[in-house]
Write a protein that holds these residues in place. Structure first.
Motif, mmCIF file in Angstrom:
data_model
loop_
_atom_site.group_PDB
_atom_site.id
_atom_site.type_symbol
_atom_site.label_atom_id
_atom_site.label_comp_id
_atom_site.label_asym_id
_atom_site.label_seq_id
_atom_site.Cartn_x
_atom_site.Cartn_y
_atom_site.Cartn_z
ATOM 1 N N PHE A 10 35.397 -8.899 -20.293
ATOM 2 C CA PHE A 10 34.037 -8.407 -21.075
ATOM 3 C C PHE A 10 33.639 -9.024 -19.648
ATOM 4 O O PHE A 10 32.774 -8.806 -19.985
ATOM 5 C CB PHE A 10 34.301 -9.564 -21.973
ATOM 6 C CG PHE A 10 33.189 -9.705 -22.551
ATOM 7 C CD1 PHE A 10 32.419 -8.151 -23.041
ATOM 8 C CD2 PHE A 10 32.063 -9.972 -22.289
ATOM 9 C CE1 PHE A 10 31.333 -8.381 -23.584
ATOM 10 C CE2 PHE A 10 31.162 -10.825 -23.101
ATOM 11 C CZ PHE A 10 30.079 -9.860 -23.506
ATOM 12 N N GLN A 62 44.579 -12.634 -27.524
ATOM 13 C CA GLN A 62 43.314 -12.483 -28.330
ATOM 14 C C GLN A 62 42.820 -11.419 -27.591
ATOM 15 O O GLN A 62 42.726 -12.002 -26.024
ATOM 16 C CB GLN A 62 42.134 -13.390 -28.768
ATOM 17 C CG GLN A 62 41.924 -14.098 -30.125
ATOM 18 C CD GLN A 62 41.398 -15.015 -29.998
ATOM 19 O OE1 GLN A 62 41.409 -16.211 -29.615
ATOM 20 N NE2 GLN A 62 41.033 -15.648 -31.329
ATOM 21 N N SER A 63 41.510 -10.430 -27.940
ATOM 22 C CA SER A 63 40.904 -9.979 -25.996
ATOM 23 C C SER A 63 39.783 -10.878 -25.881
ATOM 24 O O SER A 63 39.185 -12.105 -26.488
ATOM 25 C CB SER A 63 40.445 -8.659 -26.776
ATOM 26 O OG SER A 63 39.413 -9.291 -26.939
ATOM 27 N N VAL A 65 36.646 -11.106 -24.846
ATOM 28 C CA VAL A 65 35.391 -10.812 -25.798
ATOM 29 C C VAL A 65 35.669 -12.240 -27.172
ATOM 30 O O VAL A 65 34.394 -12.359 -27.297
ATOM 31 C CB VAL A 65 35.089 -9.470 -25.804
ATOM 32 C CG1 VAL A 65 36.227 -8.480 -26.706
ATOM 33 C CG2 VAL A 65 33.701 -9.578 -26.611
ATOM 34 N N ASP A 66 36.515 -12.106 -27.652
ATOM 35 C CA ASP A 66 36.508 -12.964 -28.892
ATOM 36 C C ASP A 66 36.425 -13.799 -28.753
ATOM 37 O O ASP A 66 35.832 -14.622 -29.249
ATOM 38 C CB ASP A 66 38.257 -11.976 -29.469
ATOM 39 C CG ASP A 66 38.038 -11.807 -30.503
ATOM 40 O OD1 ASP A 66 36.952 -10.857 -30.795
ATOM 41 O OD2 ASP A 66 38.996 -10.915 -30.946
ATOM 42 N N PHE A 102 26.276 -7.529 -27.699
ATOM 43 C CA PHE A 102 27.588 -7.119 -28.323
ATOM 44 C C PHE A 102 28.783 -7.851 -27.954
ATOM 45 O O PHE A 102 30.033 -8.188 -29.070
ATOM 46 C CB PHE A 102 27.661 -6.248 -26.680
ATOM 47 C CG PHE A 102 29.336 -5.291 -26.529
ATOM 48 C CD1 PHE A 102 29.726 -4.250 -26.979
ATOM 49 C CD2 PHE A 102 30.437 -5.576 -25.249
ATOM 50 C CE1 PHE A 102 30.946 -3.683 -26.591
ATOM 51 C CE2 PHE A 102 31.368 -5.425 -25.534
ATOM 52 C CZ PHE A 102 31.720 -4.080 -26.215
ATOM 53 N N THR A 162 31.284 -7.904 -31.534
ATOM 54 C CA THR A 162 32.645 -8.266 -32.043
ATOM 55 C C THR A 162 32.789 -9.470 -32.801
ATOM 56 O O THR A 162 34.429 -9.008 -33.457
ATOM 57 C CB THR A 162 33.418 -8.306 -30.740
ATOM 58 O OG1 THR A 162 32.556 -9.161 -29.997
ATOM 59 C CG2 THR A 162 33.155 -6.826 -29.736
ATOM 60 N N ARG A 163 32.620 -9.997 -33.514
ATOM 61 C CA ARG A 163 33.015 -11.358 -33.702
ATOM 62 C C ARG A 163 32.109 -11.457 -34.918
ATOM 63 O O ARG A 163 31.743 -11.920 -35.830
ATOM 64 C CB ARG A 163 32.784 -12.302 -33.075
ATOM 65 C CG ARG A 163 34.484 -12.540 -32.230
ATOM 66 C CD ARG A 163 34.357 -14.011 -31.664
ATOM 67 N NE ARG A 163 34.810 -14.776 -32.832
ATOM 68 C CZ ARG A 163 36.136 -14.740 -33.377
ATOM 69 N NH1 ARG A 163 37.172 -14.788 -32.665
ATOM 70 N NH2 ARG A 163 36.439 -16.064 -33.690
#
Lengths: 165, 124
Positions: A55, A126-127, A129-130, B84, B88-89
């Motif tokens: 990200f 997790q990725s 971005v998470d 963005f 996502t969350r």
């Protein structure tokens, strides 16, 4: 990073990034220097990808390689003689620059030498971005909101500077 | 396993990058090999302007009004990347996240309204 192929890719990206960075400071036409800066930003994005920070790499491409460079090119076009071949002027401060670089290298070597590195690779459950979004909207909620005020200040400043009246 | 899968995805990105480089370099090299090498007259070196006679150089000082549009682009680019991350969350962040994002966007909308009221968005 133990995979030899990944190491090879890293050295390739690092070489492109460094060559582009040298281009930024050594090319005498400032427009070409700005285009080299794009390549440098993209190389750094590649390093981020290799570090599993995908990200951050997207942010790097969108904001630095995209928006910041656009801003830079606009700034070049707004100046008086952007096309002159010597627009990226050199000066006689290479001695001072060498001193600054040496100080930075010494500090970095000291910092990296004394740092404690984790011996086990973190679990990438997790990725990125998470994890980033969770931190951004809980722990760092206030800096996030302050960022909007900073952007607002930049917008208002641009309007006041560029208004023609 | 996860690490391998992650980097395999970027292998395809690298393939696309390589194909893009080959297309650009191939075009340049082909033109270098195939184009007739005549003497370069003044007419040949002139910028092509769809048949118009070019006036002056391409390097001119642009009006400072462009600066506002460049900066607005940067601001909303940064906003988009935050949106963005938030999107996502969205489910886990819930109402608190919604309020945080609403404040963030409202502050930026204030800037946009200011630009609108000052009339800088209109091109005269």
């Amino acid at each position: 990073m133990s995979d030899p192929l990944v190491t090879l890719v890293f050295y390739g990206i690092a070489a492109v990034t460094i060559v582009a960075a040298i281009g930024v400071v050594s090319l005498r036409n400032i427009y070409r220097a700005a285009l080299c800066l794009v390549l440098t930003f993209l190389g750094v994005a590649g390093v981020y990808i290799l570090l599993n920070a995908d990200f951050v790499a997207v942010m790097q491409v969108l904001i630095y390689a995209g928006a910041v460079t656009t801003m830079l090119l606009f700034a070049i076009m707004l100046t008086r003689s952007p096309g002159s071949p010597r627009s990226n002027a050199a000066n006689r401060q290479s001695g001072l620059a060498l001193f600054a670089v040496l100080v930075l290298v010494v500090l970095l070597v000291l910092a990296l030498g004394t740092a404690v590195w984790p011996q086990t690779a973190p679990v990438a459950a997790q990725s990125s971005v998470d994890v980033l979004a969770k931190q951004l909207f809980t722990t760092y909620a206030l800096p996030f909101e302050i960022a909007s005020v900073l952007l607002l200040a930049a917008m208002v400043g641009a309007i006041i500077l560029a208004r023609e009246d | 396993m996860g690490q391998e899968f992650y980097l395999t995805g970027y292998f395809y990105a690298a393939v696309f990058l390589a194909v893009g480089a080959v297309v650009v370099l191939g075009g340049l090299i082909a033109s270098l090999l195939l184009a007739p090498r005549g003497h370069k007259t003044r007419e040949k070196l002139r910028a092509y302007e769809s048949g118009e006679e070019p006036v002056g150089t391409a390097w001119v000082q642009f009006p400072v009004r462009f600066y506002i549009f460049a900066l607005l682009f940067v601001v909303f680019d940064v906003e988009a990347i935050f949106l963005f991350a938030w999107a996502t969350r969205f489910g886990q962040l819930g109402v608190v996240g919604l309020v945080e994002m609403a404040i963030f966007i409202l502050v930026l909308v204030a800037g946009l309204v200011y630009a609108w009221r000052k009339g800088v968005l209109k091109w005269t």
